[in-house]
Scaffold this motif. Structure first.
Motif, PDB file in Angstrom:
ATOM      1  N   UNK A  79      53.854   3.067   0.612  1.00  0.00           N
ATOM      2  CA  UNK A  79      52.992   3.431   1.734  1.00  0.00           C
ATOM      3  C   UNK A  79      53.227   4.908   2.037  1.00  0.00           C
ATOM      4  N   UNK A  80      52.153   5.678   2.054  1.00  0.00           N
ATOM      5  CA  UNK A  80      52.236   7.106   2.365  1.00  0.00           C
ATOM      6  C   UNK A  80      51.539   7.378   3.694  1.00  0.00           C
ATOM      7  N   UNK A  81      52.248   8.044   4.599  1.00  0.00           N
ATOM      8  CA  UNK A  81      51.698   8.361   5.916  1.00  0.00           C
ATOM      9  C   UNK A  81      51.969   9.827   6.247  1.00  0.00           C
ATOM     10  N   UNK A  82      51.011  10.514   6.867  1.00  0.00           N
ATOM     11  CA  UNK A  82      51.267  11.906   7.264  1.00  0.00           C
ATOM     12  C   UNK A  82      52.308  11.971   8.374  1.00  0.00           C
ATOM     13  N   UNK A  83      53.054  13.063   8.406  1.00  0.00           N
ATOM     14  CA  UNK A  83      54.045  13.236   9.460  1.00  0.00           C
ATOM     15  C   UNK A  83      53.353  13.504  10.795  1.00  0.00           C
ATOM     16  N   UNK A  84      54.115  13.317  11.859  1.00  0.00           N
ATOM     17  CA  UNK A  84      53.565  13.558  13.183  1.00  0.00           C
ATOM     18  C   UNK A  84      53.122  14.997  13.368  1.00  0.00           C
ATOM     19  N   UNK A  85      53.904  15.941  12.826  1.00  0.00           N
ATOM     20  CA  UNK A  85      53.551  17.353  12.972  1.00  0.00           C
ATOM     21  C   UNK A  85      52.223  17.673  12.294  1.00  0.00           C
ATOM     22  N   UNK A  86      52.012  17.142  11.080  1.00  0.00           N
ATOM     23  CA  UNK A  86      50.774  17.427  10.360  1.00  0.00           C
ATOM     24  C   UNK A  86      49.570  16.803  11.044  1.00  0.00           C
ATOM     25  N   UNK A  87      49.749  15.609  11.619  1.00  0.00           N
ATOM     26  CA  UNK A  87      48.636  14.951  12.296  1.00  0.00           C
ATOM     27  C   UNK A  87      48.274  15.647  13.594  1.00  0.00           C
ATOM     28  N   UNK A  88      49.277  16.095  14.353  1.00  0.00           N
ATOM     29  CA  UNK A  88      48.986  16.809  15.598  1.00  0.00           C
ATOM     30  C   UNK A  88      48.279  18.129  15.302  1.00  0.00           C
ATOM     31  N   UNK A  89      48.714  18.829  14.242  1.00  0.00           N
ATOM     32  CA  UNK A  89      48.054  20.071  13.855  1.00  0.00           C
ATOM     33  C   UNK A  89      46.622  19.812  13.439  1.00  0.00           C
ATOM     34  N   UNK A  90      46.401  18.742  12.660  1.00  0.00           N
ATOM     35  CA  UNK A  90      45.038  18.419  12.221  1.00  0.00           C
ATOM     36  C   UNK A  90      44.139  18.116  13.407  1.00  0.00           C
ATOM     37  N   UNK A  91      44.643  17.331  14.381  1.00  0.00           N
ATOM     38  CA  UNK A  91      43.837  16.951  15.528  1.00  0.00           C
ATOM     39  C   UNK A  91      43.504  18.167  16.390  1.00  0.00           C
ATOM     40  N   UNK A  92      44.454  19.105  16.537  1.00  0.00           N
ATOM     41  CA  UNK A  92      44.178  20.326  17.297  1.00  0.00           C
ATOM     42  C   UNK A  92      43.126  21.166  16.582  1.00  0.00           C
ATOM     43  N   UNK A  93      43.222  21.236  15.246  1.00  0.00           N
ATOM     44  CA  UNK A  93      42.244  21.992  14.466  1.00  0.00           C
ATOM     45  C   UNK A  93      40.858  21.363  14.588  1.00  0.00           C
TER      46      UNK A  93
END
Length: 268
Positions: free
Chosen positions: A249-263
């Motif tokens: 199972x591959x999941x994005x890290x919290x940091x990458x997801x928060x950055x993506x959502x802000x973008x």
């Protein structure tokens, strides 16, 4: 879900990005239909459960009737779980996202399964204690992991070892929309018979199974896949006949997801 093929070589399949074995995408119409049926069915279940609860608490109800109502309530709980898995498959679950710890989620799942009445199955667990946080719905992620762990148990009716690992790794082949880099990884490996190459690319199809009917709902792996995809992750499966299977199972890290959502928010 495990099958056997004596002449099978090592096979790997992933969701949406395996070039050697392309897997057809489930049509949006099917997912929308599953979501609509789940919603309507859930509304009916709420009525049944509500009135059954009222009757069960009525002091004038006999003990025999109360026992029967207990059976009704148990059946509604099972049906509610089925609805939940249909929603997960359709990727229409409402995600209650929060910053959470993947290891805590995995450990809670394994704690439940340690109590399963399955003989001669051993859990071998190694959790990386330096993982970054995860940004997602911990209950749904736990459900996805649980479905795969149950599949591993069922793949070894005569016993074996389930090896569970967590790590932060460079993803070998991220899905469309992901930019690569480091991802949270949960690896679940069993000692079962393995999955035949002919069916490996169908194991996430709803109600597809190589086991005899009457075991499970047939939605476990489909639900797990839907949950992980809804979290912008994916599942890869490696299997070799006679040597078991590995679910990654591959999941994005919290940091990458928060950055993506802000973008995404800035680009609106």
């Amino acid at each position: 879900m495990d099958g056997s093929d004596a002449d099978a070589a090592h096979e790997t399949t992933g969701i949406g990005h395996d070039e050697n074995m392309p897997r057809p995408e489930v049509p949006d119409m099917v997912r929308r239909m599953a979501a609509g049926i789940s919603h309507d069915f859930n509304n009916i279940l709420m009525v049944i459960k509500g009135y059954a609860d009222l009757l069960a608490n009525d002091p004038e109800v006999t003990d025999r009737t109360r026992d029967h109502l207990g059976i009704v309530l148990s059946a509604t709980e099972q049906a509610a779980q089925l609805v939940s898995r249909l929603m997960a498959f359709s990727r229409q679950q409402v995600l209650d996202r929060t910053v959470c710890c993947l290891n805590v989620i995995v450990d809670s799942v394994l704690e439940r399964h340690r109590e399963l009445p399955i003989n001669h199955v051993r859990l071998d667990v190694e959790l990386d204690q330096s993982l970054p946080p995860l940004y997602g719905d911990p209950e749904l992620i736990a459900e996805a992991i649980s479905c795969i762990v149950i599949n591993a148990f069922e793949a070894m009716p005569t016993g074996g070892t389930i090896r569970v690992r967590t790590a932060l790794k460079q993803a070998p082949s991220p899905v469309d929309g992901q930019t690569g880099g480091a991802f949270l990884n949960v690896s679940i490996r069993d000692d079962g018979k393995g999955i035949a190459p002919a069916v490996l690319d169908r194991i996430f199809d709803p109600y597809f199974t190589t086991r005899r009917t009457g075991r499970g709902t047939g939605l476990g792996l489909a639900a797990a896949n839907g949950i992980v995809l809804q979290h912008r992750g994916w599942i890869e499966v490696e299997s070799e006949s006679g040597r078991g299977s590995i679910f990654n199972i591959w999941l994005p890290t919290g940091e990458s997801e928060e950055l993506r959502m802000k973008t995404d928010e800035r680009n609106k």
